[in-house]
Design a protein around this motif. Structure first.
Motif, PDB file in Angstrom:
ATOM      1  N   ALA A 139       0.825  -1.216   0.000  1.00 31.52           N
ATOM      2  CA  ALA A 139       0.000   0.000   0.000  1.00 31.52           C
ATOM      3  C   ALA A 139       0.853   1.257   0.000  1.00 31.52           C
ATOM      4  N   GLY A 140       2.148   1.101   0.314  1.00 35.16           N
ATOM      5  CA  GLY A 140       3.031   2.259   0.375  1.00 35.16           C
ATOM      6  C   GLY A 140       2.717   3.177   1.533  1.00 35.16           C
ATOM      7  N   THR A 141       2.511   2.580   2.728  1.00 32.90           N
ATOM      8  CA  THR A 141       2.175   3.376   3.901  1.00 32.90           C
ATOM      9  C   THR A 141       3.085   3.007   5.072  1.00 32.90           C
ATOM     10  N   LYS A 156      -0.339   7.184  13.853  1.00 40.17           N
ATOM     11  CA  LYS A 156      -0.885   7.717  12.607  1.00 40.17           C
ATOM     12  C   LYS A 156      -0.272   6.988  11.425  1.00 40.17           C
ATOM     13  N   THR A 157      -1.077   6.807  10.392  1.00 41.24           N
ATOM     14  CA  THR A 157      -0.618   6.145   9.174  1.00 41.24           C
ATOM     15  C   THR A 157      -0.544   7.163   8.043  1.00 41.24           C
ATOM     16  N   PHE A 158       0.572   7.164   7.320  1.00 41.62           N
ATOM     17  CA  PHE A 158       0.792   8.112   6.232  1.00 41.62           C
ATOM     18  C   PHE A 158       1.155   7.369   4.951  1.00 41.62           C
ATOM     19  N   PRO A 159       0.691   7.857   3.810  1.00 40.91           N
ATOM     20  CA  PRO A 159       1.222   7.346   2.544  1.00 40.91           C
ATOM     21  C   PRO A 159       2.645   7.837   2.363  1.00 40.91           C
ATOM     22  N   VAL A 160       3.459   7.034   1.704  1.00 39.49           N
ATOM     23  CA  VAL A 160       4.860   7.367   1.481  1.00 39.49           C
ATOM     24  C   VAL A 160       5.044   7.822   0.034  1.00 39.49           C
ATOM     25  N   ALA A 161       5.731   8.935  -0.158  1.00 42.70           N
ATOM     26  CA  ALA A 161       5.974   9.442  -1.511  1.00 42.70           C
ATOM     27  C   ALA A 161       6.759   8.418  -2.327  1.00 42.70           C
ATOM     28  N   LYS A 162       6.501   8.372  -3.633  1.00 38.99           N
ATOM     29  CA  LYS A 162       7.179   7.412  -4.494  1.00 38.99           C
ATOM     30  C   LYS A 162       8.694   7.622  -4.500  1.00 38.99           C
ATOM     31  N   ASP A 163       9.116   8.881  -4.343  1.00 44.08           N
ATOM     32  CA  ASP A 163      10.549   9.169  -4.342  1.00 44.08           C
ATOM     33  C   ASP A 163      11.078   9.378  -2.922  1.00 44.08           C
ATOM     34  N   ARG A 190      10.000  13.046   7.728  1.00 47.00           N
ATOM     35  CA  ARG A 190       9.854  14.393   7.183  1.00 47.00           C
ATOM     36  C   ARG A 190       8.637  14.392   6.300  1.00 47.00           C
ATOM     37  N   LEU A 191       7.667  15.243   6.632  1.00 43.90           N
ATOM     38  CA  LEU A 191       6.386  15.257   5.950  1.00 43.90           C
ATOM     39  C   LEU A 191       6.306  16.373   4.916  1.00 43.90           C
ATOM     40  N   SER A 192       5.363  16.245   4.014  1.00 43.17           N
ATOM     41  CA  SER A 192       5.057  17.323   3.081  1.00 43.17           C
ATOM     42  C   SER A 192       4.504  18.499   3.887  1.00 43.17           C
ATOM     43  N   LEU A 193       4.467  19.674   3.299  1.00 45.36           N
ATOM     44  CA  LEU A 193       4.020  20.853   4.033  1.00 45.36           C
ATOM     45  C   LEU A 193       2.584  20.722   4.540  1.00 45.36           C
ATOM     46  N   ASP A 194       1.752  19.963   3.813  1.00 48.43           N
ATOM     47  CA  ASP A 194       0.379  19.765   4.286  1.00 48.43           C
ATOM     48  C   ASP A 194       0.269  18.589   5.259  1.00 48.43           C
ATOM     49  N   GLN A 195       1.414  17.985   5.590  1.00 52.75           N
ATOM     50  CA  GLN A 195       1.507  16.894   6.557  1.00 52.75           C
ATOM     51  C   GLN A 195       0.656  15.686   6.173  1.00 52.75           C
ATOM     52  N   LYS A 196       0.567  15.438   4.876  1.00 48.02           N
ATOM     53  CA  LYS A 196      -0.224  14.304   4.408  1.00 48.02           C
ATOM     54  C   LYS A 196       0.631  13.179   3.833  1.00 48.02           C
TER      55      LYS A 196
END
Length: 207
Positions: A139-141, A156-163, A190-196
């Motif tokens: 699932a890439g999480t 908390k569960t987050f999706p992981v960026a492809k890169d 390290r999260l994206s600025l929107d923390q998603k």
């Protein structure tokens, strides 16, 4: 990016000063002109239509007094993002857009000499330290929980960026290389600025 030339220095928590192109040109020429005023705070609101930004700023040594400051943005305002938990890429800046600056993002504002207009903005990547509780490669999480007094909190569960960039004990790795156990591993996301989305992972040995 000529308007932003001083990168993050020393601390991984606080952003270094951001200054305008005029300061850079002055320094190159050996001048001793006044430094650009700077403000560091947290984005409260940003209106791209009117070109205004409001930040919450902590004042005083006790850091209990908070005030809100509102500034107009220069038409050619530059926006970059940097920092975060990865020491080897902490000084690398990435171009960003005004629309990326959601409420809650920590920023450093470079102002004109009269403190009237924002010339440049540096945003800080949000980071989340904790204990990795699960990794789903299909699932890439990734699931992480804050730890307080030995107890896991707020998983908390987050999706992981492809890169996504993953470093385990200082070595480049893949998501599948993260081994989850009752004792760890502990990591900083390290999260994206929107923390998603997770942009990078620094993990250490299980404790």
């Amino acid at each position: 990016m000529p308007a932003i030339h001083r990168l993050i220095a020393g601390s991984l928590v606080a952003l270094a000063a951001v200054v305008g192109a005029a300061n850079h040109a002055n320094a190159q020429a050996g001048g001793r002109g006044p430094a650009r005023p700077e403000v560091r705070g947290v984005v409260k609101s940003l209106d791209t239509a009117t070109g205004m930004i409001t930040v919450s700023v902590v004042e005083g040594r006790e850091q209990v007094a908070v005030k809100e400051l509102t500034y107009p943005l220069a038409k050619d305002v530059e926006v970059v993002v940097g920092g975060g938990g990865d020491r080897r890429v902490a000084s690398i800046l990435k171009a960003a857009k005004l629309g990326d600056l959601v409420p809650g993002v920590t920023v450093a504002l470079a102002l004109t000499l009269d403190n009237a207009v924002v010339e440049a903005i540096m945003a800080e990547w949000p980071t989340l330290p904790g204990q990795i509780r699960a990794v789903d490669t299909s699932a890439g999480t990734i699931t992480i929980a804050r730890v307080s007094r030995g107890e896991n909190l707020d998983a908390k569960t987050f999706p992981v960026a492809k890169d996504v960039r993953i470093v385990i004990d200082g070595v480049e790795a893949k998501l599948a290389d993260i081994k989850v156990s009752d004792s760890g591993p502990f990591a900083t996301l390290r999260l994206s600025l929107d923390q998603k989305t997770v942009q990078s992972i620094q993990a250490g040995q299980s404790r």
